[in-house]
Design an enzyme around this catalytic site. Structure first.
Site, PDB file in Angstrom:
ATOM      1  N   LYS A  95       0.836  -1.214   0.000  1.00 39.69           N
ATOM      2  CA  LYS A  95       0.000   0.000   0.000  1.00 39.69           C
ATOM      3  C   LYS A  95       0.867   1.259   0.000  1.00 39.69           C
ATOM      4  CE  LYS A  95      -3.796  -2.449   2.175  1.00 39.69           C
ATOM      5  NZ  LYS A  95      -4.612  -2.713   3.382  1.00 39.69           N
TER       6      LYS A  95
ATOM      7  N   ASP B 214     -10.502   2.883   5.178  1.00 35.83           N
ATOM      8  CA  ASP B 214     -10.945   1.511   4.950  1.00 35.83           C
ATOM      9  C   ASP B 214     -12.430   1.316   5.242  1.00 35.83           C
ATOM     10  OD1 ASP B 214      -8.582  -1.231   5.519  1.00 35.83           O
ATOM     11  OD2 ASP B 214     -10.037  -0.821   3.933  1.00 35.83           O
TER      12      ASP B 214
ATOM     13  N   GLN C  81      -4.290  -1.966   9.689  1.00 33.26           N
ATOM     14  CA  GLN C  81      -4.155  -3.246   8.984  1.00 33.26           C
ATOM     15  C   GLN C  81      -4.555  -4.378   9.910  1.00 33.26           C
ATOM     16  OE1 GLN C  81      -3.423  -3.500   5.800  1.00 33.26           O
ATOM     17  NE2 GLN C  81      -3.486  -5.721   5.714  1.00 33.26           N
TER      18      GLN C  81
HETATM   19  N1  LIG Z   1      -7.502  -3.057   7.149  1.00 30.57           N
HETATM   20  C1  LIG Z   1      -7.484  -4.066   6.276  1.00 30.57           C
HETATM   21  N2  LIG Z   1      -6.885  -5.230   6.581  1.00 30.57           N
HETATM   22  C2  LIG Z   1      -6.900  -6.250   5.666  1.00 30.57           C
HETATM   23  C3  LIG Z   1      -7.505  -6.097   4.422  1.00 30.57           C
HETATM   24  C4  LIG Z   1      -8.139  -4.841   4.142  1.00 30.57           C
HETATM   25  O1  LIG Z   1      -8.723  -4.650   3.059  1.00 30.57           O
HETATM   26  N3  LIG Z   1      -8.112  -3.873   5.081  1.00 30.57           N
HETATM   27  N4  LIG Z   1      -7.480  -7.119   3.464  1.00 30.57           N
HETATM   28  C5  LIG Z   1      -6.611  -8.273   3.624  1.00 30.57           C
HETATM   29  C6  LIG Z   1      -5.269  -8.192   2.939  1.00 30.57           C
HETATM   30  N5  LIG Z   1      -5.059  -7.189   1.932  1.00 30.57           N
HETATM   31  C7  LIG Z   1      -5.133  -5.870   2.274  1.00 30.57           C
HETATM   32  O2  LIG Z   1      -4.702  -5.435   3.270  1.00 30.57           O
HETATM   33  C8  LIG Z   1      -4.565  -7.482   0.647  1.00 30.57           C
HETATM   34  C9  LIG Z   1      -4.532  -8.785   0.139  1.00 30.57           C
HETATM   35  C10 LIG Z   1      -3.967  -9.047  -1.126  1.00 30.57           C
HETATM   36  C11 LIG Z   1      -3.459  -8.013  -1.879  1.00 30.57           C
HETATM   37  C12 LIG Z   1      -2.856  -8.246  -3.225  1.00 30.57           C
HETATM   38  O3  LIG Z   1      -2.746  -7.338  -4.025  1.00 30.57           O
HETATM   39  N6  LIG Z   1      -2.397  -9.479  -3.480  1.00 30.57           N
HETATM   40  C13 LIG Z   1      -1.751  -9.755  -4.755  1.00 30.57           C
HETATM   41  C14 LIG Z   1      -0.731 -10.873  -4.574  1.00 30.57           C
HETATM   42  C15 LIG Z   1       0.362 -10.401  -3.638  1.00 30.57           C
HETATM   43  C16 LIG Z   1       1.343 -11.552  -3.372  1.00 30.57           C
HETATM   44  O4  LIG Z   1       2.203 -11.747  -4.225  1.00 30.57           O
HETATM   45  O5  LIG Z   1       1.147 -12.258  -2.360  1.00 30.57           O
HETATM   46  C17 LIG Z   1      -2.797 -10.153  -5.785  1.00 30.57           C
HETATM   47  O6  LIG Z   1      -3.859 -10.707  -5.374  1.00 30.57           O
HETATM   48  O7  LIG Z   1      -2.542  -9.904  -6.997  1.00 30.57           O
HETATM   49  C18 LIG Z   1      -3.515  -6.726  -1.403  1.00 30.57           C
HETATM   50  C19 LIG Z   1      -4.052  -6.459  -0.138  1.00 30.57           C
HETATM   51  C20 LIG Z   1      -6.351  -8.560   5.081  1.00 30.57           C
HETATM   52  N7  LIG Z   1      -6.286  -7.430   5.937  1.00 30.57           N
END
Ligand SMILES: Nc1nc2c(c(=O)[nH]1)N[C@@H](CN(C=O)c1ccc(C(=O)N[C@@H](CCC(=O)O)C(=O)O)cc1)CN2
Length: 284
Positions: free
Chosen positions: A49, A116, A93
């Site tokens: 982020k 968020d 987070q």
């Molecule tokens: N306050 C928050 N906590 C969490 C959230 C949220 O939206 N708000 N969501 C999840 C995790 N998450 C964001 O924080 C998140 C998960 C995945 C990705 C992402 O871009 N993943 C990539 C792959 C990355 C890798 O190589 O592992 C993809 O899917 O292309 C971004 C954010 C939990 N906590």
């Protein structure tokens, strides 16, 4: 032949537009992120982020906590950030840790810095489908943006949301209800035979259970769309909650992991940060 809902491609377009807006803005923008540095996933996602924010000209400040922190300490930090005019948005987070009251923490964030959309004030306005502008949780909002980008028709269709987290499942179910879908919110206590019945009549299936390769039901509608919210680490790889090949062979649209909902989560969060900063500087 299944078609892919490409979150990576759309998120890139969203971030390009935000970068243009930030460049034209007469004010600086900063995202404050609070996370538990002992959680490798949190460390990784906050890092993503921060980098995406920097790529569009938004500054960041990271606040690392660990398992020695208690809820009151986090609340004091949020109060400080709420009153810091240089901070445009506050991201907490999840998960912060077993011993932290996350609900109290989310609810302490000023509604106009709640990037968020997890504070009860914003969740309440979502619940009411209120006219008043409010921030919706980044991941569900990102899913809606992805579906709308592909001209998805919501009205009157059946949606099955699997997972009832405050972070995702509950706001997702309300967003789809507000979009005039008939929504079933299933969870860990939903009997498997009932889940199968709901799935085979669903036009839209959103899976957010946090278990790698968990969803692999048969008899899905050939016209259905499947959204995989999963972000699970398995043997060093990121995998979704959905068994992709088996599910993709049955339906018309599906999101990939990686490259689907995840990038949309980040782009939407960055968009919220810009929009809240713009709101805070309105009338200047
Ligand atoms: N306050 C928050 N906590 C969490 C959230 C949220 O939206 N708000 N969501 C999840 C995790 N998450 C964001 O924080 C998140 C998960 C995945 C990705 C992402 O871009 N993943 C990539 C792959 C990355 C890798 O190589 O592992 C993809 O899917 O292309 C971004 C954010 C939990 N906590």
């Amino acid at each position: 032949m299944v078609q892919i809902l490409d979150g990576k491609k759309l998120s890139k377009k969203i971030l390009e537009k935000i970068a243009e807006n930030v460049k034209e803005a007469a004010f600086s923008i900063k995202l404050a992120s609070i996370y538990n540095e002992k959680n490798p996933g949190s460390k990784m996602y906050v890092g993503m982020k921060v980098r995406r924010a920097a790529s569009v000209g938004i500054d960041s400040e990271e606040f690392k906590i660990d398992d020695t922190w208690n809820t009151d300490q986090v609340l004091r930090l949020i109060d400080k950030l709420n009153h810091d005019d240089s901070v445009s948005g506050i991201l907490v987070q999840s998960p912060l840790g077993q011993h932290i009251d996350e609900s109290a923490v989310f609810n302490a964030i000023s509604p106009i810095k709640d990037v968020d959309g997890l504070a009860a004030y914003n969740q309440g306005l979502l619940f009411e489908n209120a006219e008043e502008k409010h921030v919706v949780s980044a991941t569900p909002a990102g899913v809606m943006a992805l579906l709308k980008a592909y001209d998805y028709s919501f009205t009157g269709k059946n949606a099955l949301v699997i997972g009832r987290s405050v972070l995702f499942g509950r706001p997702m179910s309300i967003l789809l209800t507000n979009a005039d879908m008939t929504v079933t919110l299933a969870h860990s206590k939903t009997p498997t035979d009932q889940l199968q019945q709901f799935a085979q009549t669903a036009d839209l299936i959103v899976v957010a259970v946090g278990k790698a390769n968990w969803f692999q039901l048969d008899h899905l509608k050939a016209t259905a769309t499947v959204i995989d919210v999963g972000a699970n680490k398995l043997d060093g790889q990121t995998v979704g909650d959905v068994v992709f090949q088996k599910t993709a062979a049955q339906v018309s649209w599906i999101t990939p992991v990686p490259g689907g909902v995840g990038p949309m989560t980040i782009a939407t969060l960055i968009q919220h940060t810009y929009e809240l900063a713009k709101f805070q500087h309105r009338g200047e």
